[in-house]
Scaffold this active site. Structure first.
Site, PDB file in Angstrom:
ATOM      1  N   GLU A   1       0.980  -1.265  -0.063  1.00 28.10           N
ATOM      2  CA  GLU A   1       0.143  -0.272  -0.308  1.00 28.10           C
ATOM      3  C   GLU A   1       0.601   1.577   0.101  1.00 28.10           C
ATOM      4  O   GLU A   1       1.710   0.953   0.886  1.00 28.10           O
ATOM      5  CB  GLU A   1      -1.041   0.020   1.066  1.00 28.10           C
ATOM      6  CG  GLU A   1      -1.794   1.155   1.067  1.00 28.10           C
ATOM      7  CD  GLU A   1      -2.472   1.236   2.510  1.00 28.10           C
ATOM      8  OE1 GLU A   1      -3.580   2.697   2.868  1.00 28.10           O
ATOM      9  OE2 GLU A   1      -2.539   0.400   3.444  1.00 28.10           O
TER      10      GLU A   1
ATOM     11  N   ASP B   1      10.984  -5.877  14.419  1.00 31.36           N
ATOM     12  CA  ASP B   1      12.545  -4.322  14.195  1.00 31.36           C
ATOM     13  C   ASP B   1      12.325  -3.584  14.483  1.00 31.36           C
ATOM     14  O   ASP B   1      12.383  -2.732  13.827  1.00 31.36           O
ATOM     15  CB  ASP B   1      13.155  -5.285  12.755  1.00 31.36           C
ATOM     16  CG  ASP B   1      14.321  -4.557  12.678  1.00 31.36           C
ATOM     17  OD1 ASP B   1      14.860  -4.180  13.648  1.00 31.36           O
ATOM     18  OD2 ASP B   1      14.832  -4.056  11.395  1.00 31.36           O
TER      19      ASP B   1
END
Length: 205
Positions: free
Chosen positions: A9, A122
């Site tokens: 997106e 992360d």
């Protein structure tokens, strides 16, 4: 020819916005029950992920555990997080140190019930922004794991009081969190050592 591509997106990303809102959004993600979300691909509520992936440029193995208990999590993290990074590092001193620590990991999880949470994996300042005024996180290394493992990169994420107040309003800090945090930090410090070398090994030990 051989190759791959990723379709995502499009977001107009900006800098970080409301850290309290970010904290609450992270908590809601961690609280999502995979057994109640068919699209999550984890109907039995286990630890791991549908595929192996990477954290930075390092391979990250995500085999499904046998079950979704605290003991399953400890074994997963022992073998497929710290153990994997140590195998890549090939440091005999650290391997010997870990061989003494690993059998006692369960002591860090006494009276703690670990459930699988969807992790970004992360989460540091370079992977946090905002889109249309709302918090946005990106460039993940996703898997289902203990929600506390999310904070293994908090040493370079810049989380302040507003963030933690927002997060802990939905997920209060568990007893022993600060004792377990060095274990979760070590995975990312070892990964940084494998990627960049330098003093990260000293930080991990």
């Amino acid at each position: 020819g051989k190759g791959s591509f990723l379709i995502m997106e499009y977001l107009t990303l900006r800098g970080r916005s409301d850290d309290g809102c970010l904290g609450r959004a992270m908590a809601r993600m961690h609280l999502a029950d995979p057994t109640m979300i068919p699209a999550a691909g984890n109907p039995e509520g286990k630890f791991g992920f549908n595929v192996d992936n990477t954290i930075g440029g390092t391979s990250q193995p995500n085999p499904w555990t046998e079950g979704g208990t605290t003991e399953d999590w400890v074994a997963f993290y022992r073998d497929h997080r710290i153990g994997h990074q140590l195998d890549l590092a090939g440091n005999s001193y650290c391997n010997k140190l870990w061989s003494n620590i690993a059998p006692r990991l369960n002591l860090l999880f006494e009276d703690v019930t670990v459930k699988p949470s969807m992790l970004h994996g992360d989460l540091w300042s370079g992977n946090i922004g905002s889109a249309d005024g709302s918090p946005s996180i990106y460039d993940p290394a996703c898997y289902w794991g203990h929600h506390e493992a999310e904070w293994g990169m908090s040493w370079c994420a810049g989380f302040g009081n507003a963030f933690w107040d927002g997060y802990n309003s939905l997920i209060p800090r568990s007893q022993g969190f600060m004792d377990r945090k060095p274990l979760y930090d070590a995975y990312h410090q070892l990964n940084h050592y494998n990627l960049f070398g330098g003093g990260y090994m000293n930080s991990a030990t």
